[in-house]
Design an enzyme around this catalytic site. Structure first.
Site, PDB file in Angstrom:
ATOM      1  N   SER A 117     -40.807 -13.301 -11.932  1.00 30.83           N
ATOM      2  CA  SER A 117     -39.574 -13.650 -12.627  1.00 30.83           C
ATOM      3  C   SER A 117     -38.505 -13.930 -11.576  1.00 30.83           C
ATOM      4  O   SER A 117     -38.668 -13.603 -10.392  1.00 30.83           O
ATOM      5  CB  SER A 117     -39.117 -12.506 -13.530  1.00 30.83           C
ATOM      6  OG  SER A 117     -38.755 -11.376 -12.748  1.00 30.83           O
ATOM      7  N   GLU A 157     -48.506  -9.829  -8.501  1.00 29.39           N
ATOM      8  CA  GLU A 157     -49.030 -10.863  -9.393  1.00 29.39           C
ATOM      9  C   GLU A 157     -47.963 -11.929  -9.590  1.00 29.39           C
ATOM     10  O   GLU A 157     -46.790 -11.630  -9.754  1.00 29.39           O
ATOM     11  CB  GLU A 157     -49.406 -10.219 -10.731  1.00 29.39           C
ATOM     12  CG  GLU A 157     -50.095 -11.125 -11.705  1.00 29.39           C
ATOM     13  CD  GLU A 157     -50.500 -10.388 -12.971  1.00 29.39           C
ATOM     14  OE1 GLU A 157     -49.993 -10.742 -14.059  1.00 29.39           O
ATOM     15  OE2 GLU A 157     -51.291  -9.423 -12.866  1.00 29.39           O
ATOM     16  N   GLY A 192     -36.087   0.205  -7.259  1.00 31.38           N
ATOM     17  CA  GLY A 192     -37.023  -0.919  -7.257  1.00 31.38           C
ATOM     18  C   GLY A 192     -37.609  -1.152  -5.875  1.00 31.38           C
ATOM     19  O   GLY A 192     -38.818  -1.368  -5.715  1.00 31.38           O
ATOM     20  N   ILE A 215     -43.267  -4.539 -12.748  1.00 34.65           N
ATOM     21  CA  ILE A 215     -42.368  -3.501 -12.252  1.00 34.65           C
ATOM     22  C   ILE A 215     -41.088  -3.513 -13.079  1.00 34.65           C
ATOM     23  O   ILE A 215     -40.585  -4.577 -13.457  1.00 34.65           O
ATOM     24  CB  ILE A 215     -42.052  -3.689 -10.747  1.00 34.65           C
ATOM     25  CG1 ILE A 215     -41.182  -2.538 -10.225  1.00 34.65           C
ATOM     26  CG2 ILE A 215     -41.411  -5.034 -10.470  1.00 34.65           C
ATOM     27  CD1 ILE A 215     -41.022  -2.529  -8.709  1.00 34.65           C
ATOM     28  N   LEU A 216     -40.590  -2.327 -13.385  1.00 31.50           N
ATOM     29  CA  LEU A 216     -39.328  -2.216 -14.129  1.00 31.50           C
ATOM     30  C   LEU A 216     -38.629  -0.918 -13.751  1.00 31.50           C
ATOM     31  O   LEU A 216     -39.242   0.159 -13.770  1.00 31.50           O
ATOM     32  CB  LEU A 216     -39.582  -2.219 -15.642  1.00 31.50           C
ATOM     33  CG  LEU A 216     -38.350  -1.940 -16.518  1.00 31.50           C
ATOM     34  CD1 LEU A 216     -37.337  -3.070 -16.406  1.00 31.50           C
ATOM     35  CD2 LEU A 216     -38.748  -1.716 -17.979  1.00 31.50           C
ATOM     36  N   ILE A 217     -37.374  -1.027 -13.398  1.00 32.51           N
ATOM     37  CA  ILE A 217     -36.488   0.132 -13.334  1.00 32.51           C
ATOM     38  C   ILE A 217     -35.677   0.100 -14.622  1.00 32.51           C
ATOM     39  O   ILE A 217     -35.088  -0.921 -14.969  1.00 32.51           O
ATOM     40  CB  ILE A 217     -35.555   0.080 -12.105  1.00 32.51           C
ATOM     41  CG1 ILE A 217     -36.379  -0.018 -10.825  1.00 32.51           C
ATOM     42  CG2 ILE A 217     -34.657   1.310 -12.078  1.00 32.51           C
ATOM     43  CD1 ILE A 217     -37.365   1.116 -10.606  1.00 32.51           C
ATOM     44  N   GLN A 255     -30.781   1.277 -12.835  1.00 31.29           N
ATOM     45  CA  GLN A 255     -30.852   0.141 -11.920  1.00 31.29           C
ATOM     46  C   GLN A 255     -29.693   0.181 -10.924  1.00 31.29           C
ATOM     47  O   GLN A 255     -28.683   0.830 -11.144  1.00 31.29           O
ATOM     48  CB  GLN A 255     -30.849  -1.167 -12.718  1.00 31.29           C
ATOM     49  CG  GLN A 255     -32.122  -1.361 -13.521  1.00 31.29           C
ATOM     50  CD  GLN A 255     -32.153  -2.647 -14.331  1.00 31.29           C
ATOM     51  OE1 GLN A 255     -31.212  -3.446 -14.283  1.00 31.29           O
ATOM     52  NE2 GLN A 255     -33.219  -2.873 -15.084  1.00 31.29           N
ATOM     53  N   GLY A 272     -31.574   1.433  -5.840  1.00 33.72           N
ATOM     54  CA  GLY A 272     -32.606   1.291  -4.811  1.00 33.72           C
ATOM     55  C   GLY A 272     -33.994   1.719  -5.236  1.00 33.72           C
ATOM     56  O   GLY A 272     -34.924   1.707  -4.427  1.00 33.72           O
TER      57      GLY A 272
END
Length: 310
Positions: A210, A206, A185, A173-175, A180, A183
């Site tokens: 991080s 998964e 994410g 997942i990445l915003i 960023q 909200g």
């Protein structure tokens, strides 16, 4: 487009090392944004250039904010943006639409180059990101902000394996950096769980996560579980299993969240043997929420009535 942009076969350098040195200084994203790359990615470079950028740093990587194709030449990107802005729209199937935001499900096998470029872009900001080119076995859920009837901007995404033996509902997942802190994410995490619930499954990302990913997930898990506990009208004790099936969050994640909230309490049994059991404390959960000014009455970020999953 680009002097080193390409689509690669799965049999080529399908993965990029998570330990690549930081070999790209800044990213110019479309016409409006420029920001630092957080991590390195040797897969952005051709075989001839890779050795050069092991010890040197590319000052600017130009990335299209629509199709995510890239180049090291600003003039080249300028020409590309003119053409791309008038002809490109985010590929895939519309699976969610609410006000000015939508989510599109993009098949990594059907839209391979787009998903490869998107995955490459993510390696610059996700420490544990490894898959760049072997995208066929993934679905990508791209969050799009519709700025006007003719202009849209992808603000982030998550990927999910088409077939996960562990029933993981999210792989990466990445915003994107300019978007960023708004909200998005939490919205994508919640959406991934709503998809799991519609599939009749319990979900989990998964792992390992991080550090930033774990913080984001704990925020979502704890808030969701706190809302559920304090809203359930339950005369008896609430079990881990109850919470898991109510939220779609896997039991080990529920336990970690309850521990994080100090929501488990030792209570002695009444069988006269002096034994004790761990129970979920509504009082402790309420105290946790109050100390953090968490609004447990706030509506969900995702309107389930607006989800259309093919």
């Amino acid at each position: 487009m680009g002097d080193f942009v390409s689509s690669k076969d799965d049999s080529s350098s399908a993965n990029t090392s998570v330990t690549d040195p930081r070999n790209i200084k800044t990213v110019v994203f479309g016409e409006e944004f420029e920001f630092e790359a957080w991590y390195g990615c040797s897969s952005y470079f051709s075989d001839d250039d890779r050795k050069k950028y092991t010890t040197n740093t590319l000052e600017r990587l130009y990335v299209c904010n629509e199709c995510f194709k890239y180049t090291s030449k600003g003039s080249e990107m300028g020409q590309h943006l003119i053409a791309c802005s008038s002809s490109f729209s985010t590929p895939g199937t519309l699976v969610y639409q609410y006000n000015e935001f939508s989510i599109r499900q993009v098949d990594g096998g059907t839209n391979k180059l787009y998903c490869q470029c998107l995955s490459l872009f993510a390696t610059l900001f996700v420490e544990t990101k490894s898959v760049c080119f072997a995208v066929d076995r993934f679905k990508f859920y791209v969050l799009v902000h519709h700025l006007s009837s003719k202009k849209e901007q992808a603000v982030g995404f998550f990927s999910k394996e088409k077939l996960s033996w562990d029933d993981n509902n999210l792989a990466c997942i990445l915003i994107f950096p300019p978007f960023q802190g708004q909200g998005f994410g939490q919205l994508l995490i919640e959406f991934s769980y709503q998809i799991s619930l519609l599939e009749g499954k319990l979900g989990s990302p998964e792992k390992p996560l991080s550090e930033q990913g774990r913080k984001s997930y704990l925020r979502y898990w704890c808030t969701t579980i706190a809302k559920t506990i304090l809203h359930i009208e339950h005369e008896g004790r609430i079990s881990i299993s109850d919470l898991s099936y109510a939220t779609g969050i896997r039991q080990d994640d529920v336990v970690e969240s309850l521990q994080n909230m100090n929501g488990l309490q030792n209570v002695k049994t009444t069988n006269g043997e002096g034994q004790s059991v761990m129970v979920i404390s509504r009082e402790r959960i309420a105290d946790w929420a109050a100390k953090r000014n968490i609004n447990l009455q706030a509506p969900s970020l995702v309107d389930i009535n607006c989800i259309t999953v093919p």
